[in-house]
Design an enzyme around this catalytic site. Structure first.
Site, PDB file in Angstrom:
ATOM      1  N   LEU B  14       0.856  -1.206   0.000  1.00 61.80           N
ATOM      2  CA  LEU B  14       0.000   0.000   0.000  1.00 61.80           C
ATOM      3  C   LEU B  14       0.886   1.249   0.000  1.00 61.80           C
ATOM      4  CD1 LEU B  14      -3.046  -0.581   2.384  1.00 61.80           C
ATOM      5  CD2 LEU B  14      -3.067   0.036  -0.034  1.00 61.80           C
ATOM      6  N   HIS B  15       1.630   1.409  -1.059  1.00 66.75           N
ATOM      7  CA  HIS B  15       2.504   2.585  -1.186  1.00 66.75           C
ATOM      8  C   HIS B  15       1.657   3.790  -1.603  1.00 66.75           C
ATOM      9  CE1 HIS B  15       3.025   2.416  -5.763  1.00 66.75           C
ATOM     10  NE2 HIS B  15       2.151   1.505  -5.453  1.00 66.75           N
ATOM     11  N   ALA B  16       2.321   4.890  -1.881  1.00 65.21           N
ATOM     12  CA  ALA B  16       1.589   6.151  -2.065  1.00 65.21           C
ATOM     13  C   ALA B  16       0.505   6.068  -3.135  1.00 65.21           C
ATOM     14  CB  ALA B  16       2.577   7.272  -2.389  1.00 65.21           C
TER      15      ALA B  16
END
Lengths: 151, 89
Positions: B14-16
């Site tokens: 769940l990166h940017a």
């Protein structure tokens, strides 16, 4: 906005003012303002509607004070302007505060926040439809929450 | 409160950008939506909250939704996870 046309003309104007989006300006020492916009576009994967001013080394920010007031006035869509700047006490921040005061005297809401970082920009874009005061508060809280040691 | 467990299966977690897609999807619904990783529970409509979960690949998260359109919201969010947020590994 389509719904606004159902009501009478006067109501329509009022509602448009209430539903207008806060304009956002990032003003910082070059190349931070542009870089932060690029970070936001990277994160959201689309073009971002914020204005940036990079203050170049050697530029006398004070000389551009009138131009800044004109720019901020032009940016306002009826919901006010949120100005994000980097270093408190530095020229960009100082002239932003002066400009905001002049705008407020002209009945245009303008809030200046210092300490801009990527989290703050991403946060305000997420809360874009909120009123200026709420957005200003979110900007500060959002940035504060993410300055933390991770390990 | 309806809830589902989902596994983060894209390489970057769940990166940017994935967080932006999740919050954008969640924000389309009127219901309240929360995402929990271990003991940390955040508003799924808050991008910084979601990013600070630091949920990497293979992490299990719980999505809860409360409101009239909760089931539809959970369905859309599941589809987003299943699609690996539109990312190619």
């Amino acid at each position: 906005m389509a719904k606004e046309y159902i009501v009478g003309a006067e109501d329509s104007l009022v509602k448009q003012a209430n539903t207008a989006t806060v304009a956002i300006l990032v003003m910082a020492h070059a190349p931070l303002a542009t870089a932060l916009k690029e970070v936001a576009e990277h994160v959201f994967g689309e073009a971002i509607d914020i204005t940036t001013i990079d203050v170049l080394p050697g530029a006398c920010a004070v000389d551009s004070s009138d131009a800044l007031v004109a720019r901020l006035t032009d940016l306002d869509r009826g919901a006010g302007v949120l100005v994000l700047t980097d270093l408190p006490g530095a020229s960009p921040a100082n002239i932003c505060v002066q400009a905001a005061q002049r705008l407020n005297e002209s009945a245009i809401d303008c809030a200046v926040i210092t300490g801009v970082n990527a989290s703050m920009v991403v946060r305000v874009l997420s809360y874009r439809k909120q009123p200026l005061e709420v957005l200003a508060q979110q900007a500060v809280e959002g940035a504060r929450q993410t300055v933390t040691r991770l390990n | 409160m309806p809830q589902i467990e989902l596994i983060v299966s894209n390489k970057l977690g769940l990166h940017a950008r994935a967080a932006a897609k999740l919050t954008k999807t969640a924000s389309q619904f009127a219901c309240e939506i929360f995402i929990t990783k271990e003991a940390r529970r955040v508003n799924a409509k808050s991008i910084m909250g979601v990013m600070m979960l630091a949920a990497g690949k293979d992490t299990t998260v719980t999505i809860e939704a409360e409101g009239g359109d909760a089931d539809q919201a959970l369905q859309e969010i599941k589809a987003l996870f299943d699609d690996k947020f539109g990312e190619q590994d």
